[in-house]
Scaffold this active site. Structure first.
Site, mmCIF file in Angstrom:
data_model
loop_
_atom_site.group_PDB
_atom_site.id
_atom_site.type_symbol
_atom_site.label_atom_id
_atom_site.label_comp_id
_atom_site.label_asym_id
_atom_site.label_seq_id
_atom_site.Cartn_x
_atom_site.Cartn_y
_atom_site.Cartn_z
ATOM 1 N N SER A 124 0.837 -1.204 0.000
ATOM 2 C CA SER A 124 0.000 0.000 0.000
ATOM 3 C C SER A 124 0.869 1.249 0.000
ATOM 4 O O SER A 124 1.973 1.250 0.565
ATOM 5 C CB SER A 124 -0.869 -0.020 1.262
ATOM 6 O OG SER A 124 -1.461 1.227 1.470
ATOM 7 N N TYR A 148 -2.147 -1.366 10.755
ATOM 8 C CA TYR A 148 -2.382 -1.854 9.381
ATOM 9 C C TYR A 148 -1.178 -1.505 8.501
ATOM 10 O O TYR A 148 -0.609 -2.359 7.820
ATOM 11 C CB TYR A 148 -3.665 -1.244 8.787
ATOM 12 C CG TYR A 148 -3.742 -1.424 7.285
ATOM 13 C CD1 TYR A 148 -3.982 -2.668 6.732
ATOM 14 C CD2 TYR A 148 -3.518 -0.337 6.412
ATOM 15 C CE1 TYR A 148 -4.008 -2.841 5.345
ATOM 16 C CE2 TYR A 148 -3.550 -0.504 5.038
ATOM 17 C CZ TYR A 148 -3.794 -1.759 4.510
ATOM 18 O OH TYR A 148 -3.808 -1.927 3.149
ATOM 19 N N LYS A 152 1.975 -3.959 6.673
ATOM 20 C CA LYS A 152 2.411 -3.976 5.261
ATOM 21 C C LYS A 152 3.919 -3.752 5.181
ATOM 22 O O LYS A 152 4.623 -4.415 4.422
ATOM 23 C CB LYS A 152 1.677 -2.886 4.463
ATOM 24 C CG LYS A 152 0.199 -3.140 4.276
ATOM 25 C CD LYS A 152 -0.038 -4.347 3.389
ATOM 26 C CE LYS A 152 -1.501 -4.696 3.285
ATOM 27 N NZ LYS A 152 -1.747 -5.992 2.648
HETATM 28 P P1 NAD Z 1 -10.988 -7.068 0.766
HETATM 29 O O1 NAD Z 1 -11.240 -7.096 2.224
HETATM 30 O O2 NAD Z 1 -12.110 -6.765 -0.138
HETATM 31 O O3 NAD Z 1 -10.347 -8.457 0.301
HETATM 32 C C1 NAD Z 1 -9.533 -9.239 1.138
HETATM 33 C C2 NAD Z 1 -9.986 -10.691 1.013
HETATM 34 O O4 NAD Z 1 -9.126 -11.496 1.835
HETATM 35 C C3 NAD Z 1 -11.415 -10.911 1.500
HETATM 36 O O5 NAD Z 1 -12.118 -11.674 0.536
HETATM 37 C C4 NAD Z 1 -11.240 -11.695 2.801
HETATM 38 O O6 NAD Z 1 -12.319 -12.581 3.008
HETATM 39 C C5 NAD Z 1 -9.918 -12.412 2.555
HETATM 40 N N1 NAD Z 1 -9.138 -12.765 3.750
HETATM 41 C C6 NAD Z 1 -8.734 -11.940 4.755
HETATM 42 N N2 NAD Z 1 -7.985 -12.647 5.638
HETATM 43 C C7 NAD Z 1 -7.911 -13.916 5.164
HETATM 44 C C8 NAD Z 1 -7.260 -15.105 5.610
HETATM 45 N N3 NAD Z 1 -6.540 -15.142 6.742
HETATM 46 N N4 NAD Z 1 -7.389 -16.231 4.870
HETATM 47 C C9 NAD Z 1 -8.110 -16.224 3.719
HETATM 48 N N5 NAD Z 1 -8.736 -15.141 3.261
HETATM 49 C C10 NAD Z 1 -8.634 -13.992 3.963
HETATM 50 O O7 NAD Z 1 -9.774 -6.055 0.519
HETATM 51 P P2 NAD Z 1 -9.236 -5.427 -0.830
HETATM 52 O O8 NAD Z 1 -9.627 -4.004 -0.862
HETATM 53 O O9 NAD Z 1 -9.569 -6.308 -1.972
HETATM 54 O O10 NAD Z 1 -7.671 -5.466 -0.532
HETATM 55 C C11 NAD Z 1 -6.865 -6.559 -0.955
HETATM 56 C C12 NAD Z 1 -5.451 -6.347 -0.444
HETATM 57 O O11 NAD Z 1 -4.953 -5.100 -0.941
HETATM 58 C C13 NAD Z 1 -5.335 -6.268 1.074
HETATM 59 O O12 NAD Z 1 -4.144 -6.923 1.455
HETATM 60 C C14 NAD Z 1 -5.241 -4.780 1.346
HETATM 61 O O13 NAD Z 1 -4.553 -4.505 2.526
HETATM 62 C C15 NAD Z 1 -4.478 -4.306 0.134
HETATM 63 N N6 NAD Z 1 -4.728 -2.890 -0.179
HETATM 64 C C16 NAD Z 1 -5.997 -2.472 -0.376
HETATM 65 C C17 NAD Z 1 -6.231 -1.139 -0.663
HETATM 66 C C18 NAD Z 1 -7.635 -0.630 -0.883
HETATM 67 O O14 NAD Z 1 -7.819 0.586 -0.916
HETATM 68 N N7 NAD Z 1 -8.643 -1.466 -1.048
HETATM 69 C C19 NAD Z 1 -5.156 -0.234 -0.742
HETATM 70 C C20 NAD Z 1 -3.867 -0.702 -0.535
HETATM 71 C C21 NAD Z 1 -3.661 -2.051 -0.252
HETATM 72 C C1 UD1 Z 2 -7.128 4.970 3.257
HETATM 73 C C2 UD1 Z 2 -6.353 4.372 4.398
HETATM 74 C C3 UD1 Z 2 -4.961 4.000 3.907
HETATM 75 C C4 UD1 Z 2 -5.061 3.071 2.702
HETATM 76 C C5 UD1 Z 2 -5.868 3.797 1.615
HETATM 77 C C6 UD1 Z 2 -6.076 2.961 0.399
HETATM 78 C C7 UD1 Z 2 -7.307 5.512 6.368
HETATM 79 C C8 UD1 Z 2 -7.025 6.472 7.476
HETATM 80 N N1 UD1 Z 2 -6.302 5.343 5.492
HETATM 81 O O1 UD1 Z 2 -6.460 6.114 2.893
HETATM 82 O O2 UD1 Z 2 -4.222 3.372 4.922
HETATM 83 O O3 UD1 Z 2 -3.771 2.764 2.211
HETATM 84 O O4 UD1 Z 2 -7.167 4.110 2.146
HETATM 85 O O5 UD1 Z 2 -6.984 1.975 0.700
HETATM 86 O O6 UD1 Z 2 -8.361 4.885 6.302
HETATM 87 N N2 UD1 Z 2 -12.463 11.439 3.093
HETATM 88 C C9 UD1 Z 2 -13.475 12.297 3.462
HETATM 89 N N3 UD1 Z 2 -14.647 11.767 3.904
HETATM 90 C C10 UD1 Z 2 -14.866 10.419 4.012
HETATM 91 C C11 UD1 Z 2 -13.817 9.543 3.621
HETATM 92 C C12 UD1 Z 2 -12.632 10.095 3.178
HETATM 93 O O7 UD1 Z 2 -13.320 13.528 3.395
HETATM 94 O O8 UD1 Z 2 -15.942 9.996 4.440
HETATM 95 C C13 UD1 Z 2 -11.209 12.011 2.563
HETATM 96 C C14 UD1 Z 2 -9.960 11.635 3.335
HETATM 97 O O9 UD1 Z 2 -9.683 12.560 4.351
HETATM 98 C C15 UD1 Z 2 -8.907 11.628 2.221
HETATM 99 C C16 UD1 Z 2 -9.682 11.197 0.979
HETATM 100 O O10 UD1 Z 2 -11.050 11.473 1.267
HETATM 101 O O11 UD1 Z 2 -8.418 12.923 2.004
HETATM 102 C C17 UD1 Z 2 -9.536 9.718 0.662
HETATM 103 O O12 UD1 Z 2 -9.845 8.966 1.821
HETATM 104 P P1 UD1 Z 2 -9.916 7.358 1.802
HETATM 105 O O13 UD1 Z 2 -10.756 6.911 0.675
HETATM 106 O O14 UD1 Z 2 -10.304 6.915 3.177
HETATM 107 O O15 UD1 Z 2 -8.424 6.920 1.476
HETATM 108 P P2 UD1 Z 2 -7.041 7.348 2.195
HETATM 109 O O16 UD1 Z 2 -7.242 8.329 3.239
HETATM 110 O O17 UD1 Z 2 -6.099 7.697 1.106
#
Ligand code: NAD
Ligand code: UD1
Length: 329
Positions: A124, A148, A152
């Site tokens: 991330s 969290y 990572k």
């Molecule tokens: P998500 O929660 O939708 O998907 C994660 C999946 O992993 C889910 O289906 C959950 O059931 C499964 N899971 C969790 N723990 C498990 C375990 N121990 N064994 C088997 N399955 C398990 O999340 P996402 O948004 O798809 O994110 C996927 C990955 O990307 C995560 O590692 C997250 O930290 C990373 N990531 C996400 C974002 C974002 O904004 N969504 C940003 C940066 C990094």
């Molecule tokens: C979040 C996570 C970050 C993760 C990233 C991608 C938090 C504190 N951080 O970051 O660790 O890597 O998602 O998944 O959750 N905002 C509002 N109102 C809302 C929601 C968000 O104003 O209801 C603003 C936030 O202040 C930010 C922007 O929108 O400026 C994006 O927010 P968000 O979607 O939560 O993502 P990140 O803050 O980038």
């Protein structure tokens, strides 16, 4: 090529399964469904008209993971499984450290035992902490503000050390920026449990009338309009980044930013959403959210040059696709 996708039923995992199946990969999903549903995989198969082998297992469980590796000749692993709610990680740090780090160790051990040499890890942008934008892969990482983020950073460190000790083990650390949007079919997308934490699902739920108003977390940041600036990327572009990483992966450790390279403020995103959907999003500006930074966007040159990957979907498409999905559920 057979790819094991952990967390493949989740938001990014399910979209990546579509991209993998469409690119001709065979897909095995390991997911314990703690934050997803098996129906999502059925929809992926409906969209692609291809099959997925599914194991409902916890990837922190060594025996369950071993069973998959012993039953299939796996060529590569994409490790999405993990917990991702920042606020919850502050309240329950052990839950986050255990799931996110142990899952990585268990999978890497299985890769070593079964000589699987390709590993793609969901990292991330949060690992950069409060660095100067745009974030570059070569930057020294600053501490993150929550368990969290640390889970990572620690997982990255484990993978770096293992790869340095065994250079044939090829690892891509993919640092995602802010994935939003949904598959264009409107069949799969982001389905947060309970009230959303992130901006786009919050906006779509306000548009649908599930939530009365958006709360904007601070309009006093040192940004051009005072609201937080982020690098939004369409989840299908992000998904395709994983295919590029798998195809181009070379020996050793490789870090890549997967973002658009462009910063967008909260107010800009709200305006584009309103223009694309014709729906007004009422909002209040409230205090900053603890732990948030002013600006976060990527330098994406490395992924462009080494993976030949770049985004092709713009913010308008991200808004339309996110809204199409929200209307369907
Ligand atoms: P998500 O929660 O939708 O998907 C994660 C999946 O992993 C889910 O289906 C959950 O059931 C499964 N899971 C969790 N723990 C498990 C375990 N121990 N064994 C088997 N399955 C398990 O999340 P996402 O948004 O798809 O994110 C996927 C990955 O990307 C995560 O590692 C997250 O930290 C990373 N990531 C996400 C974002 C974002 O904004 N969504 C940003 C940066 C990094
Ligand atoms: C979040 C996570 C970050 C993760 C990233 C991608 C938090 C504190 N951080 O970051 O660790 O890597 O998602 O998944 O959750 N905002 C509002 N109102 C809302 C929601 C968000 O104003 O209801 C603003 C936030 O202040 C930010 C922007 O929108 O400026 C994006 O927010 P968000 O979607 O939560 O993502 P990140 O803050 O980038």
């Amino acid at each position: 090529m057979i790819v094991l996708v952990t967390g493949g039923a989740g938001f990014i995992g399910s979209h990546t399964c579509i991209a993998l199946l469409e690119a001709g990969f065979k897909v095995i999903v390991a997911d314990n469904l703690c934050n997803s549903r098996v129906e999502i995989l059925n929809k992926v198969m409906e969209i692609t008209k291809k099959n997925i082998i599914f194991y409902e297992i916890d990837v922190t469980n060594e025996h369950s993971v071993d069973r998959i590796f012993s039953e299939h000749h796996i060529d590569g692993v994409i490790h999405f499984a993990g917990y991702k709610a920042v606020g919850e990680s502050v309240k329950e740090p052990l839950k986050y450290y255990y799931n996110n780090i142990i899952s990585t160790i268990v999978l890497v051990r299985a890769c070593q035992k079964y000589k699987v040499q390709r590993f793609v890890f969901s990292s991330s942008a949060t690992v950069y902490g409060e660095n100067e934008v745009p974030f570059k892969e070569s930057m020294i990482l600053k501490p993150t503000t929550n368990p969290y983020g640390e889970s990572k950073t620690i997982s990255e460190r484990i993978l770096i050390d293992v790869s340095e000790a065994n250079p044939a083990f090829s690892v891509a650390l993919l640092r995602y920026f802010n994935p939003i949007g949904a598959h264009e079919s409107g069949l799969i997308g982001e389905e947060p449990n309970g009230a959303p934490n992130n901006l786009m699902p919050y906006i779509t739920q306000v548009a649908k009338g599930k939530i009365e108003k958006l709360r904007i977390f601070g309009a006093d940041y040192p940004t051009f309009d005072g609201t937080g600036v982020r690098d939004y990327i369409h989840v299908m572009d992000l998904a395709e980044g994983h295919i590029a990483a798998l195809i181009h992966l070379k020996e050793g450790i490789h870090k890549y930013n997967l973002g658009s390279g462009k910063g967008t403020s909260v107010l800009e995103l709200v305006t584009i959403f309103e223009e694309e959907t014709g729906i007004k999003i009422p909002f209040d500006v409230i205090d900053r959210r603890p732990g948030d930074i002013a600006e976060c966007y990527a330098d994406v040159r490395k992924a462009r040059e080494e993976l030949n990957w770049y985004v092709i979907r713009d913010l308008r498409m991200m808004c339309r696709d996110a809204w199409r999905f929200e209307k369907n559920i």
